[in-house]
Design a protein around this motif. Sequence first.
Motif, PDB file in Angstrom:
ATOM      1  N   THR A  15       0.829  -1.202   0.000  1.00 24.82           N
ATOM      2  CA  THR A  15       0.000   0.000   0.000  1.00 24.82           C
ATOM      3  C   THR A  15       0.863   1.252   0.000  1.00 24.82           C
ATOM      4  N   THR A  19       0.710   4.070  -2.939  1.00 24.63           N
ATOM      5  CA  THR A  19       0.382   5.455  -2.557  1.00 24.63           C
ATOM      6  C   THR A  19       1.649   6.285  -2.341  1.00 24.63           C
ATOM      7  N   LEU A  22       1.893  10.046  -1.616  1.00 23.42           N
ATOM      8  CA  LEU A  22       1.353  10.496  -0.340  1.00 23.42           C
ATOM      9  C   LEU A  22       2.438  10.655   0.718  1.00 23.42           C
ATOM     10  N   ARG A  77      -2.556  11.173   5.592  1.00 23.63           N
ATOM     11  CA  ARG A  77      -2.023   9.811   5.731  1.00 23.63           C
ATOM     12  C   ARG A  77      -2.823   8.967   6.725  1.00 23.63           C
ATOM     13  N   GLN A  79      -5.450   6.994   7.085  1.00 22.78           N
ATOM     14  CA  GLN A  79      -6.394   6.250   6.261  1.00 22.78           C
ATOM     15  C   GLN A  79      -6.697   4.907   6.925  1.00 22.78           C
ATOM     16  N   ASN A 193      -9.103   1.691  -7.646  1.00 21.38           N
ATOM     17  CA  ASN A 193      -8.758   1.879  -6.231  1.00 21.38           C
ATOM     18  C   ASN A 193      -7.688   0.894  -5.760  1.00 21.38           C
ATOM     19  N   SER A 195      -5.220   1.170  -3.970  1.00 20.85           N
ATOM     20  CA  SER A 195      -4.740   1.301  -2.585  1.00 20.85           C
ATOM     21  C   SER A 195      -5.460   0.374  -1.615  1.00 20.85           C
TER      22      SER A 195
END
Length: 237
Positions: A15, A19, A22, A77, A79, A193, A195
Amino acid sequence: MVLARVVAVFGQAATFLVTWPLWTQRDFPPELPIIAIDLPWATVMLASLVVVLTSPRLGVPIHLLVYALSVIDDQIRLQPYFVTMAVIMIGALPYTGTRMFTRAYLLGVWGFSGLHKLIAFRGYMNEEAMPHVLSAMPWMPWKAAFVLSASVPLMEIAIAVLLFNPRMRRLGVGCAILLHAVIIVTLVLNDYNHSVWPWNVVLAVAGFCFFYHWTKTFQGSIRPINRLVQAGVVAAL
């Protein structure tokens, strides 16, 4: 619980890679710092995961601290998939309290996820579920796609209920694996999606690791635990 820890670590790492922007300096979306901390977060986070693999009792606290500091540097961040995989690493530690904390958290994840979809049912069906199901499986009749989409929140709530009940727990594990397999297939077919792909794999594995061999009741499992830890377990629900 070695399997849970390894899968959570690799899921977290995957992940991070998906990402990557990010975790670096960027212009969009704008960063939301509480306190600016200028560190190469992606590298630091991945390094902490190596420690989790090699020395979990030391690595898990380090990873949690690094992640908390990275959130202070940029609140975006924070999440649910990062938090969930970190909590699974906590549960993989060889302590009854941490294991029960993670079980309670996972029950809350499945239960709340289903309840939230039911509360916002029209938006969930029209904007998320139906378009992706029909796009992934265009051959499926509209009514079948509707039933499949509508069954997801009901299945999530059912998983939480089944896993709470010792007699129905293994059925709940099977339902969790089936649900996340269907979600992963739908996401992959839609190329959508990325992530949350690892998150769904990790949740399916965690369902097996934390619940398949757990035979005691929830109340019986937390009774021997320290009162402060008991409060944390109940709060995680």
